[in-house]
Motif scaffolding. Structure first.
Motif, short mmCIF file in Angstrom:
data_model
loop_
_atom_site.label_atom_id
_atom_site.label_comp_id
_atom_site.label_asym_id
_atom_site.label_seq_id
_atom_site.Cartn_x
_atom_site.Cartn_y
_atom_site.Cartn_z
N THR A 1 111.91 -47.93 2.52
CA THR A 1 110.48 -47.97 2.23
C THR A 1 109.99 -46.55 2.04
OG1 THR A 1 110.18 -49.99 3.51
CG2 THR A 1 108.21 -48.66 3.10
N ASN B 1 106.51 -44.09 1.32
CA ASN B 1 105.06 -43.94 1.28
C ASN B 1 104.77 -42.83 0.27
OD1 ASN B 1 104.23 -45.83 3.31
ND2 ASN B 1 105.21 -44.48 4.77
N ILE C 1 97.91 -43.46 -0.76
CA ILE C 1 99.26 -43.71 -0.26
C ILE C 1 99.65 -45.13 -0.63
CG2 ILE C 1 100.76 -43.82 1.77
CD1 ILE C 1 99.77 -40.98 1.04
N GLU D 1 102.80 -47.87 -0.40
CA GLU D 1 104.07 -48.18 0.24
C GLU D 1 104.90 -49.05 -0.70
OE1 GLU D 1 105.16 -51.03 3.83
OE2 GLU D 1 104.22 -49.16 4.56
#
Length: 151
Positions: free
Chosen positions: A3, A5, A12, A14
């Motif tokens: 993952t 960011n 931001i 994700e």
């Protein structure tokens, strides 16, 4: 799957993506932002140009894992209302024909002006040499950049 960011256009985001996925596919396919275009997939044409910390980069060959905490700006984030000096100059000089390469051209031109606010014609030609335009609007591109540099 890792993952990430990502700081894209000041937000931001994700995303779950393979480490070697090109940033271009993250932007287009995972985030649904279609302004950045796929051209050659090998960093030769410039259609996929975005900014990473204010520097023009080819998102087709930049792996998402290499972005780190860098700030990504796409054509959608260049200005909220399409009123960046480069965008306004593009309209004034009627630069686009087919328009396919234009987001990459604009992003490269904006990065040039970030680093050199008053480039010469030769400096513009050198900086823009890696962005291809099938329609051949190079003279209008140069004129638009000169206009934007004087704004």
């Amino acid at each position: 799957m890792p993952t990430y960011n990502l700081n894209i256009n000041g937000e931001i985001k994700e995303v779950d993506a393979m480490e070697d996925m090109p940033l271009l596919w993250v932007i287009r396919d995972l985030l649904g932002m279609k302004g950045t275009k796929f051209g050659c997939g090998q960093s030769f044409c410039g259609a996929c140009t975005v900014h990473l910390d204010g520097v023009a980069v080819r998102s087709c060959s930049l792996q998402v894992s290499a972005v780190g905490e860098g700030k990504i700006t796409t054509i959608e984030g260049l200005s909220e209302n399409g009123d960046h000096p480069v965008q306004k100059a593009w309209v004034k000089h009627i630069v686009p024909q087919c328009g396919y390469c234009q987001s990459g051209q604009i992003m490269n031109a904006a990065a040039l002006l970030n680093s050199n606010s008053n480039p010469s014609e030769e400096e513009i030609e050198e900086a823009m040499a890696g962005n291809l335009c099938r329609c051949g609007t190079y003279n209008r591109i140069k004129e638009a950049i000169l206009t934007a540099s004087n704004s």
